[in-house]
Motif scaffolding. Structure first.
Motif, PDB file in Angstrom:
ATOM      1  N   ASP A 236       0.815  -1.220   0.000  1.00 45.77           N
ATOM      2  CA  ASP A 236       0.000   0.000   0.000  1.00 45.77           C
ATOM      3  C   ASP A 236       0.850   1.272   0.000  1.00 45.77           C
ATOM      4  OD1 ASP A 236      -2.249  -1.623   0.151  1.00 45.77           O
ATOM      5  OD2 ASP A 236      -2.293  -1.580   2.344  1.00 45.77           O
ATOM      6  N   CYS A 237       2.173   1.129  -0.045  1.00 48.93           N
ATOM      7  CA  CYS A 237       3.065   2.285   0.113  1.00 48.93           C
ATOM      8  C   CYS A 237       3.792   2.602  -1.191  1.00 48.93           C
ATOM      9  CB  CYS A 237       4.102   2.009   1.210  1.00 48.93           C
ATOM     10  SG  CYS A 237       3.396   1.699   2.839  1.00 48.93           S
ATOM     11  N   ASN A 238       4.344   3.812  -1.253  1.00 46.08           N
ATOM     12  CA  ASN A 238       5.236   4.218  -2.335  1.00 46.08           C
ATOM     13  C   ASN A 238       6.342   5.067  -1.715  1.00 46.08           C
ATOM     14  OD1 ASN A 238       4.444   7.127  -2.375  1.00 46.08           O
ATOM     15  ND2 ASN A 238       2.476   6.296  -3.077  1.00 46.08           N
ATOM     16  N   PRO A 239       7.446   5.299  -2.433  1.00 48.89           N
ATOM     17  CA  PRO A 239       8.562   6.047  -1.824  1.00 48.89           C
ATOM     18  C   PRO A 239       8.173   7.413  -1.289  1.00 48.89           C
ATOM     19  CG  PRO A 239       9.279   4.976  -3.843  1.00 48.89           C
ATOM     20  CD  PRO A 239       7.795   4.792  -3.772  1.00 48.89           C
ATOM     21  N   ARG A 240       7.306   8.131  -2.007  1.00 43.84           N
ATOM     22  CA  ARG A 240       6.932   9.477  -1.571  1.00 43.84           C
ATOM     23  C   ARG A 240       6.165   9.446  -0.250  1.00 43.84           C
ATOM     24  NH1 ARG A 240       6.370  14.353  -4.433  1.00 43.84           N
ATOM     25  NH2 ARG A 240       5.008  15.845  -3.393  1.00 43.84           N
ATOM     26  N   SER A 241       5.213   8.496  -0.135  1.00 43.10           N
ATOM     27  CA  SER A 241       4.423   8.427   1.104  1.00 43.10           C
ATOM     28  C   SER A 241       5.292   8.021   2.283  1.00 43.10           C
ATOM     29  CB  SER A 241       3.260   7.442   0.934  1.00 43.10           C
ATOM     30  OG  SER A 241       3.715   6.108   0.803  1.00 43.10           O
ATOM     31  N   LEU A 242       6.227   7.090   2.060  1.00 44.42           N
ATOM     32  CA  LEU A 242       7.119   6.679   3.146  1.00 44.42           C
ATOM     33  C   LEU A 242       8.026   7.821   3.582  1.00 44.42           C
ATOM     34  CD1 LEU A 242       8.173   3.108   1.942  1.00 44.42           C
ATOM     35  CD2 LEU A 242       6.598   3.671   3.800  1.00 44.42           C
ATOM     36  N   ALA A 243       8.585   8.546   2.611  1.00 51.56           N
ATOM     37  CA  ALA A 243       9.471   9.665   2.939  1.00 51.56           C
ATOM     38  C   ALA A 243       8.734  10.720   3.750  1.00 51.56           C
ATOM     39  CB  ALA A 243      10.036  10.273   1.662  1.00 51.56           C
ATOM     40  N   LYS A 244       7.496  10.993   3.376  1.00 51.05           N
ATOM     41  CA  LYS A 244       6.728  12.016   4.101  1.00 51.05           C
ATOM     42  C   LYS A 244       6.466  11.587   5.538  1.00 51.05           C
ATOM     43  CE  LYS A 244       2.642  14.954   3.779  1.00 51.05           C
ATOM     44  NZ  LYS A 244       1.471  15.362   2.964  1.00 51.05           N
ATOM     45  N   GLN A 245       6.135  10.294   5.745  1.00 56.19           N
ATOM     46  CA  GLN A 245       5.896   9.827   7.106  1.00 56.19           C
ATOM     47  C   GLN A 245       7.184   9.828   7.932  1.00 56.19           C
ATOM     48  OE1 GLN A 245       2.724   6.693   7.794  1.00 56.19           O
ATOM     49  NE2 GLN A 245       3.286   6.214   5.684  1.00 56.19           N
ATOM     50  N   MET A 246       8.306   9.534   7.299  1.00 56.06           N
ATOM     51  CA  MET A 246       9.581   9.513   8.011  1.00 56.06           C
ATOM     52  C   MET A 246       9.976  10.891   8.520  1.00 56.06           C
ATOM     53  SD  MET A 246      11.839   7.001   5.578  1.00 56.06           S
ATOM     54  CE  MET A 246      13.395   7.629   6.199  1.00 56.06           C
ATOM     55  N   VAL A 247       9.831  11.925   7.680  1.00 52.23           N
ATOM     56  CA  VAL A 247      10.354  13.246   8.032  1.00 52.23           C
ATOM     57  C   VAL A 247       9.263  14.241   8.392  1.00 52.23           C
ATOM     58  CG1 VAL A 247      12.359  12.869   6.559  1.00 52.23           C
ATOM     59  CG2 VAL A 247      10.400  14.100   5.646  1.00 52.23           C
ATOM     60  N   GLY A 248       8.005  13.863   8.160  1.00 53.60           N
ATOM     61  CA  GLY A 248       6.903  14.745   8.545  1.00 53.60           C
ATOM     62  C   GLY A 248       6.619  15.858   7.555  1.00 53.60           C
ATOM     63  N   ARG A 249       7.184  15.757   6.359  1.00 55.21           N
ATOM     64  CA  ARG A 249       6.951  16.782   5.332  1.00 55.21           C
ATOM     65  C   ARG A 249       7.260  16.164   3.975  1.00 55.21           C
ATOM     66  NH1 ARG A 249      12.073  17.412   7.238  1.00 55.21           N
ATOM     67  NH2 ARG A 249      13.719  17.779   5.687  1.00 55.21           N
ATOM     68  N   ASP A 250       6.831  16.827   2.914  1.00 53.42           N
ATOM     69  CA  ASP A 250       7.150  16.354   1.568  1.00 53.42           C
ATOM     70  C   ASP A 250       8.616  16.593   1.267  1.00 53.42           C
ATOM     71  OD1 ASP A 250       4.769  15.264   0.444  1.00 53.42           O
ATOM     72  OD2 ASP A 250       3.925  17.278   0.390  1.00 53.42           O
ATOM     73  N   ILE A 251       9.244  15.625   0.624  1.00 53.22           N
ATOM     74  CA  ILE A 251      10.629  15.756   0.172  1.00 53.22           C
ATOM     75  C   ILE A 251      10.622  15.967  -1.329  1.00 53.22           C
ATOM     76  CG2 ILE A 251      12.848  14.582  -0.067  1.00 53.22           C
ATOM     77  CD1 ILE A 251      12.266  15.339   2.767  1.00 53.22           C
TER      78      ILE A 251
END
Length: 522
Positions: A236-251
Motif C-alpha cells: 500500500d506504500c510508495n517512496p513518496r508516502s514513506l518519505a513524508k511519514q519519516m520526516v513529517g513533510r514532503d521531500i
C-alpha cells in the motif's frame, strides 16, 4: 500479504512483540511508547530518519540496552534480556552495519568462535566441513578456509549472517545490509532472506533505501522522533508516502545540476590535477594505476564504480593521506611534493571520508573537539599559542547549527550522536576548509531520504560558491543527478570520463565491469 502469513493458523502469536517500549538517555528521549509486532514468515522493514530511535529499539530487543519501560514478548511469553546472549538463546540475532569479525581468522573459525556447539577439539578441517554444511543449509555461499581480511564486504556480510543463523536464530535483524553491497550482492542477499522467511522465520530489515524496502518487505513500521508513526502493508506504500511519514513533510528531489543565477562559472584551468598517479594499497600492492584526472573549480566530478576498485586510495591521494608511488599531483597548476593531510587542508582541500566514525572523527572525544579539530591551530580556537575552550565550543555550536544537528551536550563523546548527525557535522566541518576542492566519499551512505537531500544541497552550494567537488558514490542515480562529468574507476584505473550530457547508462555499466568503451568519451 505473502503465502506464509496467509497460511498461519488463527491466533498464532507474533514471533516478537514490543509493547510500550521507552528508553531515555540524559537529555534525549530515544524511544517513547513504541509498539512493534513481527510475525512468523514476514520481512518487516523498520524506517526512520537518523536519530529516530531504530538502533536503540533493536539494541533493546537484542539485550544490549535495558528498556526504561515496556515489555518484550517472544512467542507469546514475556522475556527479559539481560545480555545479547539471552536474546540469542531466544532466537533473536542481529547483523550490525559494522561487522564484528576477527580479520586474521578464517571464515570457519569466525563461524565457530564463541559458539557453545563448537566441538572442543575440532581440527581446522572439521570446522571447515561444518561451515560448508551450514552454508549449504542456509544457501549462503562462503569460503570456509578464506581469511576474513581476504574477503569482499559482501562476502563478510554473508559470514556474519551465517554466524547468526547457525545459532538457530528465528528472527534476523539486519542494519543497513545493502549499504556496502553491489547490486548483484544485494540480489543474492534478498534471495537468501526470502528463503529464510519462507521457512517460517522473520526478518527485521533496517534501511534508508526506500525502493529496496518496498521490494523486499511485507510490512513497514515508521519511527519518527523516537515514537512509532505507523505500520503499513508494503503493497500500500510508495517512496513518496514513506518519505513524508519519516520526516513529517514532503521531500522534493530536484535536478541539482541546474545552476542558479550568480553561481560561480567552471574554471578554465583545473584547480586539482592527477597526472599519471599510481599508489600502493594497505597490502603493499598497487591500488591505483596511472590515474589522470582533472577537477575544475565550480564543477562536480563523479567517481562511479563498484566498491573496492581503488575509491578509498583515490580519496586518500587527493587529500594527502596517502602518497603516490609515481606520478604527480598539481594544485592550481603547481606540483605538490612531500605534502601531508595538514598541508592539503592549508591548500583549501576538504575531505568527507567514507568511514566517518573511524576516519573522520575521534569517537571518544567530545563533540566540540571533533567539530573544530581541523581549525584548532587557528584563531579563534587558538590565539597566541593558547587553546581557548570557550571559543572552541562557540565555533562548534555555530557549525552544528549550520549543519542542523541538535546536540544536547557539546562535552559528550561524539559517538553518542546518531550516524546521520555525525555525517552532517563532518560535512559542514570539511566544507569550511574546502575553499578550493571538496573530496566527498559516499557522503550520503547510511543517511535517510531527508538527510540525503540536505547533504547533497550542501555539496551543490559549495559548487555554486566556486569549489571543485569530487563525489565518490556507488549510487549511480546520485552521480547522474549532481555530476558535470563522471569518471569510472575499475581495478584502480580510470576506464573513461563521460560528460553527463552524453551519458549512456549501458556504457557506464560496461566500464564499471572493466569493459573498455567502444565510443569516444569527453
Amino acid at each position: 500479504m505473502n503465502d506464509i502469513l496467509q497460511s498461519l493458523p488463527p491466533g498464532t502469536p507474533p514471533l516478537v512483540q514490543l509493547k510500550g517500549i521507552a528508553k531515555y538517555f540524559p537529555g534525549v528521549i530515544a524511544n517513547q511508547d513504541v509498539d512493534l509486532d513481527v510475525r512468523p514468515g514476514e520481512i518487516h522493514a523498520l524506517l526512520g530518519e537518523n536519530g529516530a530511535g531504530k538502533s536503540t529499539l533493536m539494541n533493546i530487543l537484542t539485550g544490549i540496552y535495558q528498556p526504561n519501560a515496556g515489555e518484550i514478548i517472544i512467542d507469546g511469553y514475556a522475556k527479559e534480556f539481560a545480555s545479547p546472549l539471552d536474546a540469542i538463546a531466544a532466537g533473536i540475532g542481529m547483523v550490525h552495519q559494522h561487522f564484528k569479525l576477527v580479520q586474521a581468522f578464517t571464515v570457519a573459525e569466525n563461524i565457530h568462535l564463541g559458539w557453545d556447539k563448537t566441538p572442543r577439539r575440532a581440527s581446522a578441517q572439521k570446522l571447515k566441513a561444518r561451515t560448508a554444511e551450514l552454508a549449504a543449509k542456509f544457501n549462503l555461499q562462503v569460503r570456509p578456509d578464506a581469511r576474513i581480511s581476504e574477503l569482499s564486504t559482501g562476502e563478510q556480510q554473508r559470514v556474519e549472517i551465517l554466524r547468526v543463523l547457525a545459532r538457530e536464530a528465528r528472527v534476523l535483524i539486519l542494519d543497513e545490509p545493502t549499504a556496502v553491497l553491489t547490486p548483484a550482492e544485494a540480489r543474492e542477499l534478498f534471495k537468501a532472506l526470502r528463503e529464510f522467511r519462507n521457512r517460517g522465520n522473520a526478518v527485521i530489515f533496517i534501511s534508508h533505501k526506500l525502493d529496496e524496502v518496498l521490494e523486499i518487505s511485507d510490512r513497514i513500521t515508521i519511527l519518527r522522533g523516537g515514537r512509532k508513526i505507523a505500520t503499513e502493508q508494503a503493497a500500500d506504500c510508495n517512496p513518496r508516502s514513506l518519505a513524508k511519514q519519516m520526516v513529517g513533510r514532503d521531500i522534493v528531489l530536484a535536478d541539482m545540476r541546474q545552476r542558479p543565477a550568480g553561481a560561480a562559472p567552471i574554471s578554465v584551468e583545473p584547480v586539482l590535477r592527477l597526472d599519471a598517479v599510481s599508489a600502493l594499497g594497505e597490502t603493499g600492492l598497487s591500488a591505483l594505476h596511472g590515474v589522470t584526472l582533472d577537477v575544475f573549480a565550480g564543477e562536480i566530478v563523479g567517481i562511479a564504480g563498484v566498491a573496492g576498485n581503488g575509491q578509498r586510495e583515490l580519496s586518500q591521494v587527493l587529500t594527502g593521506i596517502r602518497a603516490p608511488s609515481s606520478g604527480q599531483i598539481l594544485v592550481d597548476g603547481k606540483p605538490v611534493t612531500r605534502a601531508n593531510a595538514a598541508d592539503f587542508v592549508e591548500m583549501g582541500i576538504g575531505h568527507i571520508p567514507e568511514d566517518r566514525l573511524h576516519s573522520g572523527l575521534a569517537p571518544a572525544l567530545s563533540v566540540t573537539i571533533n567539530a573544530v579539530m581541523r581549525e584548532y591551530k587557528k584563531p579563534p580556537v587558538t590565539t597566541a599559542g593558547l587553546y581557548r575552550p570557550g571559543a572552541a565550543t562557540t565555533l562548534a555550536k555555530d557549525i552544528a547549527e549550520i549543519a542542523d544537528v541538535a546536540v544536547p551536550d557539546f562535552a559528550m563523546p561524539i559517538r553518542n550522536l546518531s550516524g546521520g548527525n555525525q555525517q552532517r557535522l563532518v560535512a559542514r566541518r570539511e566544507m569550511r576548509i574546502a575553499s578550493k576542492v571538496l573530496i566527498a566519499a559516499y557522503p550520503s551512505r547510511g543517511l535517510d531520504v531527508g538527510a540525503i537531500n540536505t547533504m547533497l544541497k550542501y555539496i551543490v552550494e559549495l559548487r555554486d560558491a566556486g569549489a571543485g567537488i569530487v563525489l565518490i558514490s556507488e549510487e549511480l542515480e546520485e552521480l547522474l543527478n549532481l555530476s558535470d562529468r563522471i569518471a569510472v574507476l575499475y581495478e584502480g584505473k580510470i576506464m573513461g570520463v563521460i560528460d553527463n550530457d552524453k551519458v549512456d547508462i549501458d556504457e557506464i555499466g560496461l566500464l564499471m565491469g572493466g569493459r573498455q568503451q567502444t565510443k569516444e568519451v569527453a
